[in-house]
Design a protein around this motif. Structure first.
Motif, short mmCIF file in Angstrom:
data_model
loop_
_atom_site.label_atom_id
_atom_site.label_comp_id
_atom_site.label_asym_id
_atom_site.label_seq_id
_atom_site.Cartn_x
_atom_site.Cartn_y
_atom_site.Cartn_z
N ARG A 127 40.55 38.40 38.93
CA ARG A 127 39.31 38.68 39.65
C ARG A 127 39.58 38.45 41.12
O ARG A 127 40.22 37.47 41.48
CB ARG A 127 38.23 37.73 39.15
CG ARG A 127 36.85 38.10 39.52
CD ARG A 127 35.86 37.17 38.79
NE ARG A 127 34.85 36.79 39.74
CZ ARG A 127 34.85 35.68 40.45
NH1 ARG A 127 35.78 34.80 40.30
NH2 ARG A 127 33.89 35.44 41.31
N SER A 128 39.11 39.34 41.98
CA SER A 128 39.36 39.21 43.41
C SER A 128 38.07 38.95 44.18
O SER A 128 37.03 39.54 43.89
CB SER A 128 40.00 40.49 43.97
OG SER A 128 41.27 40.67 43.42
N LEU A 129 38.18 38.08 45.18
CA LEU A 129 37.09 37.79 46.11
C LEU A 129 37.66 37.98 47.51
O LEU A 129 38.59 37.28 47.90
CB LEU A 129 36.59 36.35 45.91
CG LEU A 129 35.41 35.93 46.75
CD1 LEU A 129 34.15 36.64 46.27
CD2 LEU A 129 35.22 34.43 46.66
N ILE A 130 37.14 38.98 48.23
CA ILE A 130 37.65 39.33 49.55
C ILE A 130 36.54 39.05 50.56
O ILE A 130 35.38 39.41 50.33
CB ILE A 130 38.04 40.83 49.64
CG1 ILE A 130 38.83 41.30 48.43
CG2 ILE A 130 38.71 41.14 50.96
CD1 ILE A 130 40.18 40.71 48.26
N GLU A 131 36.88 38.43 51.70
CA GLU A 131 35.89 38.11 52.71
C GLU A 131 36.42 38.49 54.08
O GLU A 131 37.56 38.19 54.42
CB GLU A 131 35.57 36.61 52.66
CG GLU A 131 34.43 36.21 53.56
CD GLU A 131 34.03 34.76 53.34
OE1 GLU A 131 33.20 34.53 52.42
OE2 GLU A 131 34.56 33.89 54.04
#
Length: 135
Positions: A127-131
């Motif tokens: 799962r990816s979380l990009i900010e």
């Protein structure tokens, strides 16, 4: 930094075209309206983001969250909805999408500050979380 054989193998099959995919795609314009107040923040959750992986052609799903402090203008929500839904047929990597959304948002609204977060649905156990943030 010296590249190892393992590091070189990880980029095989990914071209410069894959890396740039979606960055110059024409998308609907973000509209704004004049802000009447100062010093407050807005968070917009968009749980129906979809795009296409430029490498595999498979669909990507996720939630885009825009958190910003408006200055002179606020984003008009219907135009934001149309803008985000236009990604549905765009081949673009997660990282590029989040940064492109921030870039287009800042260009339209000129906020005091803004953060765009993409939380993408798990695929293959990852799962990816990009900010991305402005300024």
């Amino acid at each position: 930094m010296k590249r190892t054989k393992t590091a070189m193998k990880t980029s095989l099959g990914y071209s410069e075209d894959h890396a740039k995919s979606g960055l110059s795609t024409t998308l609907p314009e973000l509209e704004t309206w004049p802000n009447q107040y100062k010093g407050y923040e807005i968070t917009i959750d968009i749980p129906e983001y979809t795009a296409i992986c430029p490498k595999t052609g498979l669909p990507d799903f996720g939630t885009i969250r825009i958190h910003y402090m408006p200055d002179q203008h606020c984003v008009e929500l219907k135009s934001l909805k149309l803008y985000i839904h236009a990604y549905r047929n765009v081949g673009i990597f997660y990282e590029n999408a989040v940064n492109r959304i921030l870039q287009d948002f800042v260009k339209a609204c000129r906020p005091v500050r803004a953060t765009v977060t993409g939380e993408f649905t798990a695929r293959g156990g990852l799962r990816s979380l990009i900010e991305a943030r402005y300024p």
